[in-house]
Design an enzyme around this catalytic site. Sequence first.
Site: not given
Ligand code: EPU
Length: 418
Positions: A22-23, A116, A121, A306, A398
Amino acid sequence: MDKFVIDGGLPLNGTIATSGAKNSALPALAAALLTAEKVVLHRIPRVRDIRTMERLLVNIGSEMSVDEETVTIETPKILSPEAPYELVKTMRASSLVLGPLVARAGRARVSMPGGCGIGARPINFHLAGLEHLGAKISQEYGYIEAVAPDGLKGGHIVFDRITVTGTEDILMAAVLASGETTIENAAREPEVVDLAAMLTKMGAKIEGAGSSLIKVQGVSQLHGVTHEIIADRIEAGTFIIAGAITGGDLTVTGCVTEHLGALIEKLVDVGVRITAPDACTVRVQPDGGLRPADMTTEEYPGFATDLQAQYMALMTQADGISIISETIFENRFMHAQELMRMGARIRIEGGRAILAGGSRLTGAGVIASDLRASASLVLAAMVAKGETVIDRVYHIDRGYEKIEEKLSAAGARIRRVE
Ligand code: EPU
Protein backbone atom coordinates in the site's frame (compact mmCIF):
# COMPACT_ATOMS: atom_id res chain seq x y z
CA MET A 1 -20.23 -0.76 9.88
CA ASP A 2 -18.58 -4.16 9.42
CA LYS A 3 -17.25 -6.22 12.29
CA PHE A 4 -14.99 -9.24 12.50
CA VAL A 5 -16.06 -12.19 14.61
CA ILE A 6 -13.08 -14.36 15.49
CA ASP A 7 -12.98 -17.67 17.36
CA GLY A 8 -9.54 -18.07 18.84
CA GLY A 9 -7.33 -21.00 19.62
CA LEU A 10 -6.48 -22.45 16.22
CA PRO A 11 -2.93 -22.46 14.81
CA LEU A 12 -2.42 -21.01 11.33
CA ASN A 13 -1.01 -23.57 8.92
CA GLY A 14 -0.29 -23.56 5.20
CA THR A 15 0.55 -20.68 2.92
CA ILE A 16 -0.46 -17.03 2.73
CA ALA A 17 0.50 -14.80 -0.20
CA THR A 18 1.60 -11.18 0.22
CA SER A 19 -0.07 -8.38 -1.76
CA GLY A 20 1.59 -5.29 -3.23
CA ALA A 21 2.65 -2.61 -0.76
CA LYS A 22 0.00 0.00 0.00
CA ASN A 23 2.68 2.50 1.03
CA SER A 24 4.51 2.02 -2.25
CA ALA A 25 1.37 2.02 -4.39
CA LEU A 26 0.21 5.38 -2.97
CA PRO A 27 3.29 7.40 -4.08
CA ALA A 28 3.40 5.44 -7.36
CA LEU A 29 -0.16 6.56 -8.15
CA ALA A 30 0.76 10.16 -7.26
CA ALA A 31 3.85 9.90 -9.48
CA ALA A 32 1.61 9.10 -12.45
CA LEU A 33 0.62 12.79 -12.34
CA LEU A 34 4.15 13.74 -13.42
CA THR A 35 3.59 12.70 -17.05
CA ALA A 36 0.94 13.09 -19.74
CA GLU A 37 1.82 9.62 -21.04
CA LYS A 38 0.37 6.28 -19.99
CA VAL A 39 1.41 4.78 -16.65
CA VAL A 40 0.61 1.12 -15.98
CA LEU A 41 1.00 -0.06 -12.39
CA HIS A 42 0.87 -3.76 -11.50
CA ARG A 43 0.31 -5.34 -8.09
CA ILE A 44 -1.75 -2.47 -6.71
CA PRO A 45 -3.50 -3.83 -3.60
CA ARG A 46 -7.27 -3.37 -3.71
CA VAL A 47 -7.57 -1.63 -0.35
CA ARG A 48 -9.54 1.42 0.69
CA ASP A 49 -6.62 3.90 0.82
CA ILE A 50 -5.79 3.03 -2.78
CA ARG A 51 -9.39 3.68 -3.86
CA THR A 52 -9.19 7.05 -2.11
CA MET A 53 -6.00 7.94 -4.01
CA GLU A 54 -7.60 6.79 -7.28
CA ARG A 55 -10.59 9.07 -6.64
CA LEU A 56 -8.19 11.92 -5.93
CA LEU A 57 -6.37 11.38 -9.23
CA VAL A 58 -9.63 11.28 -11.19
CA ASN A 59 -10.66 14.58 -9.52
CA ILE A 60 -7.36 16.06 -10.61
CA GLY A 61 -7.91 15.03 -14.23
CA SER A 62 -6.53 11.49 -14.67
CA GLU A 63 -8.26 8.95 -16.88
CA MET A 64 -8.07 5.61 -15.14
CA SER A 65 -8.95 1.99 -15.63
CA VAL A 66 -8.62 -0.76 -13.06
CA ASP A 67 -8.31 -4.42 -14.01
CA GLU A 68 -7.86 -6.50 -10.87
CA GLU A 69 -4.46 -5.39 -9.52
CA THR A 70 -3.41 -3.44 -12.59
CA VAL A 71 -4.19 0.26 -12.78
CA THR A 72 -3.72 2.25 -15.99
CA ILE A 73 -3.54 6.02 -15.69
CA GLU A 74 -3.29 8.80 -18.23
CA THR A 75 -3.27 12.43 -17.24
CA PRO A 76 -3.20 14.48 -20.44
CA LYS A 77 -3.96 17.65 -18.47
CA ILE A 78 -4.11 18.67 -14.83
CA LEU A 79 -7.71 19.93 -14.67
CA SER A 80 -7.88 20.71 -10.96
CA PRO A 81 -4.59 20.75 -9.00
CA GLU A 82 -6.38 20.20 -5.74
CA ALA A 83 -6.75 17.61 -2.93
CA PRO A 84 -10.08 18.45 -1.26
CA TYR A 85 -10.78 18.12 2.44
CA GLU A 86 -13.27 15.28 1.85
CA LEU A 87 -10.44 13.04 0.63
CA VAL A 88 -7.54 14.32 2.77
CA LYS A 89 -9.54 13.85 5.96
CA THR A 90 -9.96 10.14 5.18
CA MET A 91 -6.35 9.65 4.08
CA ARG A 92 -3.42 11.84 5.05
CA ALA A 93 -1.24 10.36 2.31
CA SER A 94 -3.32 12.50 -0.10
CA SER A 95 -0.63 15.12 0.55
CA LEU A 96 1.60 13.02 -1.73
CA VAL A 97 0.07 14.84 -4.72
CA LEU A 98 1.53 18.15 -3.53
CA GLY A 99 5.02 17.63 -5.02
CA PRO A 100 3.86 16.16 -8.36
CA LEU A 101 1.22 18.88 -8.88
CA VAL A 102 3.57 21.82 -8.26
CA ALA A 103 6.21 20.15 -10.44
CA ARG A 104 3.87 19.46 -13.37
CA ALA A 105 1.28 22.27 -13.14
CA GLY A 106 3.11 24.97 -11.14
CA ARG A 107 0.35 24.98 -8.56
CA ALA A 108 -1.16 22.74 -5.89
CA ARG A 109 -3.91 23.31 -3.38
CA VAL A 110 -4.12 20.65 -0.70
CA SER A 111 -6.35 20.58 2.33
CA MET A 112 -4.40 20.78 5.61
CA PRO A 113 -4.46 17.34 7.19
CA GLY A 114 -6.20 17.46 10.56
CA GLY A 115 -5.45 15.43 13.68
CA CYS A 116 -4.79 11.74 13.42
CA GLY A 117 -5.32 8.72 15.66
CA ILE A 118 -1.61 7.97 16.05
CA GLY A 119 -0.07 11.41 16.48
CA ALA A 120 -0.01 15.03 15.26
CA ARG A 121 1.52 14.15 11.86
CA PRO A 122 2.05 17.64 10.41
CA ILE A 123 3.43 18.12 6.86
CA ASN A 124 5.73 21.06 7.68
CA PHE A 125 8.80 19.22 6.31
CA HIS A 126 7.09 18.64 2.95
CA LEU A 127 6.30 22.37 2.78
CA ALA A 128 9.77 23.52 3.85
CA GLY A 129 11.25 21.20 1.20
CA LEU A 130 9.05 22.66 -1.53
CA GLU A 131 10.04 26.20 -0.43
CA HIS A 132 13.67 25.21 -0.88
CA LEU A 133 12.79 24.25 -4.43
CA GLY A 134 11.37 27.74 -4.99
CA ALA A 135 7.65 27.20 -4.35
CA LYS A 136 5.71 29.93 -2.55
CA ILE A 137 3.57 28.46 0.19
CA SER A 138 0.49 30.08 1.71
CA GLN A 139 -2.29 28.86 3.90
CA GLU A 140 -5.91 29.99 3.91
CA TYR A 141 -9.35 28.54 4.58
CA GLY A 142 -7.90 25.21 5.74
CA TYR A 143 -5.93 24.74 2.53
CA ILE A 144 -2.23 24.94 1.73
CA GLU A 145 -1.36 26.45 -1.60
CA ALA A 146 2.03 25.95 -3.21
CA VAL A 147 2.82 27.87 -6.40
CA ALA A 148 5.83 27.95 -8.71
CA PRO A 149 4.57 29.52 -11.95
CA ASP A 150 8.06 29.56 -13.51
CA GLY A 151 8.85 26.01 -12.43
CA LEU A 152 10.78 24.60 -9.48
CA LYS A 153 14.53 25.00 -9.11
CA GLY A 154 16.91 22.46 -7.63
CA GLY A 155 17.91 23.06 -4.01
CA HIS A 156 19.56 21.59 -0.96
CA ILE A 157 17.11 20.09 1.52
CA VAL A 158 18.01 18.77 4.95
CA PHE A 159 15.09 17.12 6.72
CA ASP A 160 15.07 17.92 10.46
CA ARG A 161 13.72 14.44 10.98
CA ILE A 162 13.34 11.43 8.73
CA THR A 163 9.99 11.51 6.95
CA VAL A 164 8.86 8.81 4.53
CA THR A 165 6.14 10.58 2.55
CA GLY A 166 8.08 13.86 2.93
CA THR A 167 11.05 12.29 1.14
CA GLU A 168 8.72 10.87 -1.54
CA ASP A 169 6.89 14.19 -2.03
CA ILE A 170 10.12 16.15 -2.47
CA LEU A 171 11.64 13.48 -4.71
CA MET A 172 8.63 13.73 -7.03
CA ALA A 173 8.95 17.52 -7.09
CA ALA A 174 12.73 17.48 -7.64
CA VAL A 175 12.68 15.20 -10.70
CA LEU A 176 11.10 17.99 -12.78
CA ALA A 177 12.93 20.91 -11.08
CA SER A 178 15.69 22.59 -13.05
CA GLY A 179 19.22 21.73 -11.90
CA GLU A 180 20.40 19.56 -9.03
CA THR A 181 18.54 18.78 -5.79
CA THR A 182 20.10 17.07 -2.80
CA ILE A 183 17.98 15.57 -0.04
CA GLU A 184 19.85 14.97 3.22
CA ASN A 185 18.50 12.83 6.06
CA ALA A 186 16.23 11.15 3.50
CA ALA A 187 14.08 8.16 4.45
CA ARG A 188 15.71 4.85 3.44
CA GLU A 189 12.50 2.80 3.37
CA PRO A 190 12.07 0.24 0.54
CA GLU A 191 9.01 2.23 -0.58
CA VAL A 192 11.26 5.24 -1.33
CA VAL A 193 13.57 2.98 -3.33
CA ASP A 194 10.60 1.59 -5.26
CA LEU A 195 9.38 5.10 -6.10
CA ALA A 196 12.87 6.10 -7.26
CA ALA A 197 13.01 2.98 -9.46
CA MET A 198 9.69 3.89 -11.08
CA LEU A 199 10.73 7.54 -11.61
CA THR A 200 14.05 6.43 -13.10
CA LYS A 201 12.18 4.27 -15.63
CA MET A 202 10.16 7.40 -16.48
CA GLY A 203 13.39 9.22 -17.33
CA ALA A 204 14.30 10.82 -13.98
CA LYS A 205 17.95 11.05 -12.90
CA ILE A 206 18.22 9.92 -9.28
CA GLU A 207 21.20 8.67 -7.25
CA GLY A 208 21.35 7.37 -3.71
CA ALA A 209 17.75 6.22 -3.09
CA GLY A 210 17.89 3.82 -0.14
CA SER A 211 20.63 5.90 1.52
CA SER A 212 20.22 9.08 3.57
CA LEU A 213 21.54 11.25 0.76
CA ILE A 214 19.56 11.40 -2.47
CA LYS A 215 20.73 13.43 -5.47
CA VAL A 216 18.44 14.37 -8.32
CA GLN A 217 19.32 15.99 -11.64
CA GLY A 218 16.11 17.59 -12.87
CA VAL A 219 14.80 16.77 -16.36
CA SER A 220 12.31 18.77 -18.41
CA GLN A 221 9.77 15.98 -18.77
CA LEU A 222 9.04 12.40 -17.87
CA HIS A 223 7.51 9.70 -20.03
CA GLY A 224 5.13 6.80 -19.45
CA VAL A 225 6.09 3.62 -17.62
CA THR A 226 5.01 0.12 -16.65
CA HIS A 227 5.96 -0.69 -13.09
CA GLU A 228 5.26 -3.45 -10.59
CA ILE A 229 4.89 -2.44 -6.94
CA ILE A 230 7.05 -4.22 -4.35
CA ALA A 231 5.61 -6.63 -1.79
CA ASP A 232 3.96 -5.21 1.32
CA ARG A 233 6.50 -5.83 4.08
CA ILE A 234 4.04 -4.76 6.78
CA GLU A 235 1.34 -7.13 5.56
CA ALA A 236 3.90 -9.95 5.30
CA GLY A 237 5.22 -9.07 8.78
CA THR A 238 1.67 -9.19 10.16
CA PHE A 239 1.18 -12.71 8.77
CA ILE A 240 4.57 -13.84 10.08
CA ILE A 241 3.59 -12.64 13.57
CA ALA A 242 0.20 -14.35 13.09
CA GLY A 243 2.01 -17.63 12.51
CA ALA A 244 4.19 -17.03 15.56
CA ILE A 245 1.38 -16.07 17.94
CA THR A 246 -0.85 -19.01 16.99
CA GLY A 247 2.05 -21.48 17.13
CA GLY A 248 1.37 -22.72 13.62
CA ASP A 249 3.51 -23.79 10.70
CA LEU A 250 2.89 -20.98 8.28
CA THR A 251 4.64 -20.01 5.06
CA VAL A 252 4.36 -16.44 3.80
CA THR A 253 5.09 -16.17 0.08
CA GLY A 254 5.64 -13.30 -2.33
CA CYS A 255 7.43 -11.08 0.18
CA VAL A 256 10.96 -9.66 0.16
CA THR A 257 12.79 -11.26 3.07
CA GLU A 258 15.50 -8.60 2.91
CA HIS A 259 12.87 -5.98 3.86
CA LEU A 260 11.90 -7.98 6.95
CA GLY A 261 15.34 -8.18 8.57
CA ALA A 262 14.60 -6.37 11.86
CA LEU A 263 11.39 -8.34 12.43
CA ILE A 264 12.94 -11.71 11.64
CA GLU A 265 15.88 -10.98 13.95
CA LYS A 266 13.51 -10.08 16.78
CA LEU A 267 11.33 -13.15 16.28
CA VAL A 268 14.35 -15.41 16.36
CA ASP A 269 15.33 -13.64 19.62
CA VAL A 270 11.97 -14.46 21.19
CA GLY A 271 12.18 -18.10 20.19
CA VAL A 272 10.28 -18.41 16.92
CA ARG A 273 11.79 -20.71 14.33
CA ILE A 274 12.13 -18.83 11.06
CA THR A 275 13.50 -20.16 7.81
CA ALA A 276 13.69 -18.44 4.45
CA PRO A 277 13.81 -21.08 1.71
CA ASP A 278 14.32 -18.31 -0.85
CA ALA A 279 14.47 -14.50 -1.06
CA CYS A 280 10.66 -14.17 -1.23
CA THR A 281 9.44 -16.78 1.26
CA VAL A 282 9.41 -16.95 5.06
CA ARG A 283 8.37 -20.06 7.01
CA VAL A 284 7.39 -19.65 10.68
CA GLN A 285 7.29 -22.63 13.04
CA PRO A 286 7.01 -22.91 16.80
CA ASP A 287 10.19 -23.65 18.71
CA GLY A 288 9.10 -24.10 22.33
CA GLY A 289 7.63 -21.17 24.32
CA LEU A 290 7.92 -17.49 23.54
CA ARG A 291 10.58 -15.49 25.41
CA PRO A 292 10.17 -11.76 26.04
CA ALA A 293 12.36 -9.20 24.26
CA ASP A 294 12.30 -5.41 24.39
CA MET A 295 11.75 -3.56 21.16
CA THR A 296 12.16 0.04 20.03
CA THR A 297 10.61 1.29 16.80
CA GLU A 298 12.95 3.01 14.39
CA GLU A 299 13.06 4.19 10.82
CA TYR A 300 14.10 1.58 8.24
CA PRO A 301 16.13 -0.60 8.54
CA GLY A 302 15.06 -0.63 12.20
CA PHE A 303 11.91 -2.25 13.57
CA ALA A 304 8.92 -0.64 11.78
CA THR A 305 6.41 1.37 13.81
CA ASP A 306 3.79 -0.21 11.52
CA LEU A 307 4.54 -3.59 13.15
CA GLN A 308 4.67 -2.33 16.74
CA ALA A 309 1.04 -3.09 17.58
CA GLN A 310 1.31 -6.61 16.15
CA TYR A 311 4.52 -7.24 18.12
CA MET A 312 2.73 -6.07 21.26
CA ALA A 313 0.03 -8.70 20.71
CA LEU A 314 2.79 -11.31 20.41
CA MET A 315 4.54 -10.18 23.59
CA THR A 316 1.34 -10.64 25.62
CA GLN A 317 2.09 -14.36 25.10
CA ALA A 318 5.80 -14.27 26.03
CA ASP A 319 6.96 -15.72 29.28
CA GLY A 320 8.08 -12.56 31.13
CA ILE A 321 8.34 -8.79 30.94
CA SER A 322 9.00 -6.87 27.74
CA ILE A 323 9.25 -3.15 27.10
CA ILE A 324 8.10 -1.67 23.81
CA SER A 325 9.27 1.87 23.00
CA GLU A 326 7.52 3.84 20.26
CA THR A 327 9.77 6.60 18.89
CA ILE A 328 8.10 7.53 15.58
CA PHE A 329 4.58 8.54 16.63
CA GLU A 330 3.59 10.03 19.98
CA ASN A 331 0.21 8.34 20.36
CA ARG A 332 0.47 4.89 18.88
CA PHE A 333 -0.60 2.72 21.82
CA MET A 334 -4.39 2.83 21.39
CA HIS A 335 -4.43 -0.95 20.85
CA ALA A 336 -2.97 -1.49 24.36
CA GLN A 337 -6.28 -0.50 26.00
CA GLU A 338 -8.18 -2.98 23.86
CA LEU A 339 -5.61 -5.75 24.42
CA MET A 340 -6.06 -5.14 28.16
CA ARG A 341 -9.80 -5.72 27.75
CA MET A 342 -8.84 -9.17 26.44
CA GLY A 343 -6.69 -9.87 29.49
CA ALA A 344 -3.28 -8.47 28.57
CA ARG A 345 -1.31 -6.82 31.36
CA ILE A 346 0.21 -3.63 29.97
CA ARG A 347 1.27 -0.35 31.59
CA ILE A 348 1.83 2.69 29.41
CA GLU A 349 4.45 5.22 30.52
CA GLY A 350 4.74 7.96 27.91
CA GLY A 351 6.28 6.41 24.82
CA ARG A 352 6.88 3.06 26.52
CA ALA A 353 4.58 0.08 27.02
CA ILE A 354 5.56 -2.38 29.72
CA LEU A 355 4.04 -5.83 29.23
CA ALA A 356 3.88 -8.46 31.92
CA GLY A 357 3.57 -11.27 29.35
CA GLY A 358 2.15 -14.73 29.93
CA SER A 359 -1.44 -13.49 29.64
CA ARG A 360 -4.23 -15.91 28.95
CA LEU A 361 -6.29 -13.79 26.57
CA THR A 362 -10.04 -14.23 26.38
CA GLY A 363 -12.41 -13.05 23.68
CA ALA A 364 -14.13 -9.69 24.16
CA GLY A 365 -15.80 -6.91 22.23
CA VAL A 366 -13.04 -4.52 21.10
CA ILE A 367 -12.76 -1.48 18.87
CA ALA A 368 -10.21 -0.99 16.11
CA SER A 369 -8.70 2.51 16.41
CA ASP A 370 -6.34 2.58 13.43
CA LEU A 371 -5.04 0.32 10.69
CA ARG A 372 -2.20 -1.45 12.49
CA ALA A 373 -4.01 -1.43 15.86
CA SER A 374 -6.79 -3.41 14.16
CA ALA A 375 -4.26 -5.94 12.90
CA SER A 376 -2.94 -6.43 16.43
CA LEU A 377 -6.47 -7.10 17.70
CA VAL A 378 -6.99 -9.71 14.98
CA LEU A 379 -3.76 -11.43 16.07
CA ALA A 380 -4.72 -11.33 19.75
CA ALA A 381 -8.21 -12.68 18.92
CA MET A 382 -6.74 -15.64 17.07
CA VAL A 383 -4.95 -16.77 20.22
CA ALA A 384 -7.67 -15.78 22.72
CA LYS A 385 -10.07 -18.27 24.27
CA GLY A 386 -13.59 -17.80 22.94
CA GLU A 387 -15.09 -15.24 20.61
CA THR A 388 -13.80 -11.74 19.92
CA VAL A 389 -15.86 -9.17 18.06
CA ILE A 390 -13.79 -6.38 16.50
CA ASP A 391 -15.77 -3.26 15.67
CA ARG A 392 -14.83 -0.60 13.07
CA VAL A 393 -12.89 -2.93 10.81
CA TYR A 394 -13.03 -0.24 8.12
CA HIS A 395 -9.67 0.71 9.59
CA ILE A 396 -8.22 -2.65 8.59
CA ASP A 397 -9.79 -2.40 5.13
CA ARG A 398 -7.67 0.71 4.51
CA GLY A 399 -4.54 -1.36 4.22
CA TYR A 400 -5.08 -5.13 4.25
CA GLU A 401 -6.42 -6.83 1.15
CA LYS A 402 -8.98 -9.59 1.89
CA ILE A 403 -7.36 -10.27 5.25
CA GLU A 404 -10.22 -12.44 6.51
CA GLU A 405 -10.06 -14.62 3.37
CA LYS A 406 -6.29 -15.01 3.61
CA LEU A 407 -6.40 -15.92 7.31
CA SER A 408 -9.38 -18.28 6.89
CA ALA A 409 -7.55 -20.17 4.16
CA ALA A 410 -4.77 -20.82 6.68
CA GLY A 411 -7.20 -22.16 9.26
CA ALA A 412 -8.37 -19.10 11.23
CA ARG A 413 -12.02 -18.87 12.21
CA ILE A 414 -12.74 -15.29 11.21
CA ARG A 415 -15.83 -13.92 9.55
CA ARG A 416 -17.05 -10.50 8.57
CA VAL A 417 -20.52 -9.45 9.67
CA GLU A 418 -22.35 -6.30 8.62
N1 EPU B 1 6.68 14.58 10.79
C1 EPU B 1 6.67 15.92 11.05
N2 EPU B 1 6.54 16.78 10.00
C2 EPU B 1 6.42 16.35 8.71
C3 EPU B 1 6.44 14.98 8.45
C4 EPU B 1 6.56 14.11 9.51
O1 EPU B 1 6.77 16.34 12.20
O2 EPU B 1 6.32 17.21 7.81
C5 EPU B 1 6.83 13.61 11.89
C6 EPU B 1 5.59 12.75 12.05
O3 EPU B 1 4.60 13.39 12.84
C7 EPU B 1 6.14 11.50 12.70
C8 EPU B 1 7.53 11.39 12.05
O4 EPU B 1 7.84 12.70 11.57
O5 EPU B 1 6.27 11.70 14.07
C9 EPU B 1 7.66 10.40 10.93
O6 EPU B 1 6.56 10.52 10.06
P1 EPU B 1 6.63 10.19 8.50
O7 EPU B 1 6.49 11.46 7.75
O8 EPU B 1 7.80 9.33 8.20
O9 EPU B 1 5.30 9.36 8.32
P2 EPU B 1 4.39 9.38 7.03
O10 EPU B 1 5.25 9.57 5.85
O11 EPU B 1 3.23 10.28 7.23
C10 EPU B 1 4.56 6.83 6.46
C11 EPU B 1 3.62 5.69 6.31
C12 EPU B 1 3.07 5.31 7.68
C13 EPU B 1 4.25 4.92 8.57
C14 EPU B 1 5.25 6.07 8.64
C15 EPU B 1 6.50 5.73 9.42
C16 EPU B 1 2.72 6.03 4.09
C17 EPU B 1 1.57 6.39 3.23
N3 EPU B 1 2.53 6.08 5.42
O12 EPU B 1 3.82 7.89 7.03
O13 EPU B 1 2.23 4.18 7.49
O14 EPU B 1 3.79 4.62 9.86
O15 EPU B 1 5.65 6.45 7.31
O16 EPU B 1 7.13 4.64 8.87
O17 EPU B 1 3.79 5.69 3.59
C18 EPU B 1 0.43 2.73 7.95
O18 EPU B 1 0.63 2.19 6.85
O19 EPU B 1 -0.32 2.22 8.84
C19 EPU B 1 1.10 3.98 8.26
C20 EPU B 1 0.69 4.81 9.22
